[in-house]
Write a protein that holds these residues in place. Structure first.
Motif, PDB file in Angstrom:
ATOM      1  N   LYS A   1      44.913  41.447  20.112  1.00  0.00           N
ATOM      2  CA  LYS A   1      45.821  42.586  20.258  1.00  0.00           C
ATOM      3  C   LYS A   1      45.363  43.514  21.370  1.00  0.00           C
ATOM      4  CE  LYS A   1      47.589  42.656  15.562  1.00  0.00           C
ATOM      5  NZ  LYS A   1      47.603  43.357  14.269  1.00  0.00           N
ATOM      6  N   GLY A   2      44.068  43.765  21.423  1.00  0.00           N
ATOM      7  CA  GLY A   2      43.541  44.622  22.482  1.00  0.00           C
ATOM      8  C   GLY A   2      43.777  44.037  23.863  1.00  0.00           C
ATOM      9  N   ILE A   3      43.551  42.752  23.994  1.00  0.00           N
ATOM     10  CA  ILE A   3      43.752  42.083  25.286  1.00  0.00           C
ATOM     11  C   ILE A   3      45.222  42.097  25.673  1.00  0.00           C
ATOM     12  CG2 ILE A   3      43.594  39.880  26.515  1.00  0.00           C
ATOM     13  CD1 ILE A   3      41.054  39.330  24.771  1.00  0.00           C
ATOM     14  N   LEU A   4      46.105  41.818  24.716  1.00  0.00           N
ATOM     15  CA  LEU A   4      47.539  41.811  25.013  1.00  0.00           C
ATOM     16  C   LEU A   4      48.033  43.187  25.435  1.00  0.00           C
ATOM     17  CD1 LEU A   4      48.919  39.429  22.247  1.00  0.00           C
ATOM     18  CD2 LEU A   4      48.718  38.981  24.695  1.00  0.00           C
ATOM     19  N   GLU A   5      47.496  44.237  24.826  1.00  0.00           N
ATOM     20  CA  GLU A   5      47.856  45.594  25.236  1.00  0.00           C
ATOM     21  C   GLU A   5      47.440  45.835  26.684  1.00  0.00           C
ATOM     22  OE1 GLU A   5      46.327  48.457  22.459  1.00  0.00           O
ATOM     23  OE2 GLU A   5      47.420  47.558  20.783  1.00  0.00           O
ATOM     24  N   GLN A   6      46.263  45.359  27.049  1.00  0.00           N
ATOM     25  CA  GLN A   6      45.797  45.508  28.426  1.00  0.00           C
ATOM     26  C   GLN A   6      46.689  44.728  29.393  1.00  0.00           C
ATOM     27  OE1 GLN A   6      41.525  44.939  29.057  1.00  0.00           O
ATOM     28  NE2 GLN A   6      41.228  45.303  26.871  1.00  0.00           N
ATOM     29  N   ILE A   7      47.109  43.528  28.984  1.00  0.00           N
ATOM     30  CA  ILE A   7      47.996  42.724  29.834  1.00  0.00           C
ATOM     31  C   ILE A   7      49.307  43.465  30.060  1.00  0.00           C
ATOM     32  CG2 ILE A   7      49.432  40.637  29.912  1.00  0.00           C
ATOM     33  CD1 ILE A   7      47.076  39.133  28.611  1.00  0.00           C
ATOM     34  N   LYS A   8      49.858  44.051  29.007  1.00  0.00           N
ATOM     35  CA  LYS A   8      51.127  44.783  29.133  1.00  0.00           C
ATOM     36  C   LYS A   8      51.001  45.969  30.083  1.00  0.00           C
ATOM     37  CE  LYS A   8      52.797  43.658  24.519  1.00  0.00           C
ATOM     38  NZ  LYS A   8      53.066  44.191  23.169  1.00  0.00           N
ATOM     39  N   ARG A   9      49.847  46.645  30.063  1.00  0.00           N
ATOM     40  CA  ARG A   9      49.647  47.829  30.904  1.00  0.00           C
ATOM     41  C   ARG A   9      49.315  47.473  32.347  1.00  0.00           C
ATOM     42  NH1 ARG A   9      46.280  50.084  26.362  1.00  0.00           N
ATOM     43  NH2 ARG A   9      44.624  49.092  27.517  1.00  0.00           N
ATOM     44  N   SER A  10      48.851  46.270  32.576  1.00  0.00           N
ATOM     45  CA  SER A  10      48.402  45.884  33.900  1.00  0.00           C
ATOM     46  C   SER A  10      49.566  45.380  34.744  1.00  0.00           C
ATOM     47  CB  SER A  10      47.344  44.778  33.800  1.00  0.00           C
ATOM     48  OG  SER A  10      46.967  44.360  35.087  1.00  0.00           O
ATOM     49  N   SER A  11      49.604  45.863  35.960  1.00  0.00           N
ATOM     50  CA  SER A  11      50.636  45.386  36.892  1.00  0.00           C
ATOM     51  C   SER A  11      50.045  44.428  37.920  1.00  0.00           C
ATOM     52  CB  SER A  11      51.290  46.572  37.601  1.00  0.00           C
ATOM     53  OG  SER A  11      50.316  47.309  38.318  1.00  0.00           O
ATOM     54  N   ARG A  12      48.724  44.303  37.934  1.00  0.00           N
ATOM     55  CA  ARG A  12      48.060  43.422  38.896  1.00  0.00           C
ATOM     56  C   ARG A  12      47.946  42.014  38.322  1.00  0.00           C
ATOM     57  NH1 ARG A  12      43.050  46.790  39.446  1.00  0.00           N
ATOM     58  NH2 ARG A  12      42.160  44.726  39.269  1.00  0.00           N
ATOM     59  N   LYS A  13      48.409  41.049  39.072  1.00  0.00           N
ATOM     60  CA  LYS A  13      48.369  39.646  38.639  1.00  0.00           C
ATOM     61  C   LYS A  13      46.936  39.168  38.436  1.00  0.00           C
ATOM     62  CE  LYS A  13      52.753  38.988  38.595  1.00  0.00           C
ATOM     63  NZ  LYS A  13      53.431  38.987  37.319  1.00  0.00           N
ATOM     64  N   SER A  14      46.034  39.605  39.301  1.00  0.00           N
ATOM     65  CA  SER A  14      44.646  39.168  39.166  1.00  0.00           C
ATOM     66  C   SER A  14      44.050  39.672  37.851  1.00  0.00           C
ATOM     67  CB  SER A  14      43.808  39.646  40.355  1.00  0.00           C
ATOM     68  OG  SER A  14      43.789  41.058  40.417  1.00  0.00           O
ATOM     69  N   GLU A  15      44.386  40.880  37.471  1.00  0.00           N
ATOM     70  CA  GLU A  15      43.906  41.439  36.204  1.00  0.00           C
ATOM     71  C   GLU A  15      44.523  40.693  35.022  1.00  0.00           C
ATOM     72  OE1 GLU A  15      41.920  44.196  33.591  1.00  0.00           O
ATOM     73  OE2 GLU A  15      41.573  43.469  35.604  1.00  0.00           O
ATOM     74  N   GLN A  16      45.802  40.365  35.124  1.00  0.00           N
ATOM     75  CA  GLN A  16      46.472  39.629  34.057  1.00  0.00           C
ATOM     76  C   GLN A  16      45.857  38.242  33.894  1.00  0.00           C
ATOM     77  OE1 GLN A  16      50.567  39.878  35.287  1.00  0.00           O
ATOM     78  NE2 GLN A  16      50.852  41.881  34.334  1.00  0.00           N
ATOM     79  N   ARG A  17      45.512  37.592  34.996  1.00  0.00           N
ATOM     80  CA  ARG A  17      44.872  36.275  34.922  1.00  0.00           C
ATOM     81  C   ARG A  17      43.498  36.376  34.256  1.00  0.00           C
ATOM     82  NH1 ARG A  17      47.363  35.597  39.921  1.00  0.00           N
ATOM     83  NH2 ARG A  17      45.519  36.232  41.062  1.00  0.00           N
ATOM     84  N   ARG A  18      42.745  37.424  34.605  1.00  0.00           N
ATOM     85  CA  ARG A  18      41.433  37.629  33.991  1.00  0.00           C
ATOM     86  C   ARG A  18      41.585  37.848  32.493  1.00  0.00           C
ATOM     87  NH1 ARG A  18      38.570  41.214  31.785  1.00  0.00           N
ATOM     88  NH2 ARG A  18      39.888  42.977  32.273  1.00  0.00           N
TER      89      ARG A  18
END
Length: 115
Positions: free
Chosen positions: A59-76
């Motif tokens: 859940k914590g990771i998914l929240e971070q993915i939703k907030r991130s607009s950078r593709k590199s961050e989403q991949r990480r």
């Protein structure tokens, strides 16, 4: 298969396996696993905390993915989700028998096919 599609499928697989929006849903999933994997009471007592912790991490990771607009961050972060899945597998391998582990892998494949 494109890298983006592969990553999306991976995220969906991990989310569907470790997704519990409420304690009740977790209990229902544990009941399903208990039946399907033929878990003993001792195994249930060991597995439930593993799934609870994985759900919190996810859940914590998914929240971070939703907030991130950078593709590199989403991949990480998607890689972090994969780490959570591997962690579940590693911990369950210590609890499940060989036959139960094989069934767990079948469950994951079924979820993957539905994603």
């Amino acid at each position: 298969m494109s890298k983006k599609l592969t990553m999306t499928m991976l995220v969906l697989l991990i989310v569907s396996i470790t997704s519990f929006s409420s304690p009740r849903e977790l209990d229902n999933r544990v009941m399903d696993y208990t039946t399907r994997l033929e878990l003993t009471e001792e195994q249930v007592d060991e597995i439930k905390p593993i799934l609870e912790e994985a759900s919190k991490e996810r859940k914590g990771i998914l929240e971070q993915i939703k907030r991130s607009s950078r593709k590199s961050e989403q991949r990480r972060l998607a890689k972090d989700l994969k780490r959570v899945e591997k962690g579940i597998d590693t911990q369950l391998a210590e609890v499940l028998t060989e036959e139960q582990s094989a069934e767990w892998n079948r469950i994951k494949e079924e979820v993957k096919e539905k994603a």
